[in-house]
Enzyme design. Sequence first.
Site, mmCIF file in Angstrom:
data_model
loop_
_atom_site.group_PDB
_atom_site.id
_atom_site.type_symbol
_atom_site.label_atom_id
_atom_site.label_comp_id
_atom_site.label_asym_id
_atom_site.label_seq_id
_atom_site.Cartn_x
_atom_site.Cartn_y
_atom_site.Cartn_z
ATOM 1 N N SER A 57 0.831 -1.240 -0.101
ATOM 2 C CA SER A 57 -0.076 -0.099 0.062
ATOM 3 C C SER A 57 0.926 1.201 0.077
ATOM 4 C CB SER A 57 -1.063 0.006 1.200
ATOM 5 O OG SER A 57 -1.446 1.396 1.477
ATOM 6 N N TYR A 91 -2.404 -0.780 10.450
ATOM 7 C CA TYR A 91 -2.308 -1.113 8.993
ATOM 8 C C TYR A 91 -0.895 -0.699 8.323
ATOM 9 C CZ TYR A 91 -3.420 -1.053 4.025
ATOM 10 O OH TYR A 91 -3.654 -1.323 2.742
#
Length: 277
Positions: A137, A150
């Site tokens: 990401s 995350y």
Amino acid sequence: MMSAKTFLITGVSSGFGLALAKEALRAGHRVIGTVRTPEALQTFRALDPQRVLGYLLDVTDTDRIAGVVEEAERAAEPVEVLVNNAGYGHEGILEESPLAEMRRQFEVNVFGAVAMIKALLPGMRERRRGHIINITSMGGFITLPGISYYCGSKFALEGISETLSKELAPFNIHVTAVAPGSFRTDWAGRSMSRTPRSIPDYDTLFDPIRHARQAKSGHQPGDPVKAARAMLTLIASPNPPSHLLLGSDALSLVRQKMAALSEEIAQWEKVTLSTGG
């Protein structure tokens, strides 16, 4: 034209996994995919009964992974491209979020991916070819308040991927960490785990971020099909990169982060160098 390859993609029920599976099939490849529900398995297998092989597998069930890989390669052909796509996002202020949620985040996003790699590496190394793609990401480079677990998991997977690429280079095995920005997937919707709010001190900082993310879900600028095509271009390259950003927002935000980091390093250079003997 790239010759037909056998892909193993985790998490093919939606998002990048499903888009990549469809585009890989359209390009003539074979696809082994993993899902977590019988309904998703049936839907995936229906994409192309001749060139699709589906398995029920939760990547946190690491004891099952080696057996699934062995069975899949027996039924199809040796896997040439592993795409670690299975994962999810956790949203929550760190002080409010239980440690159990962090452990779960890392079990799926990091340990599950590494377990898949370890199951496939012996065969790839023996054959002296392969490509491992880890979907990370832009949150593996830049950070925002409220997604520390995350971002931590994606920073970890970025580092593991880069190190692994150096370990496997002598065996003609490529490793690429693909870091998407904001795409129209379920990441900010049904796939997002959210810790309930409990500390008012964070309201002003975080509530607008949470509300904006929920409002934008499904309307992000990135197209998963175009991301899938970009990944096929990556796989076809004889010299693929170890990191690939996807999306204009990822490119812009990561460049800003690198510029700010360079400025900070320069600002504190004297202190850095003062520690020498």
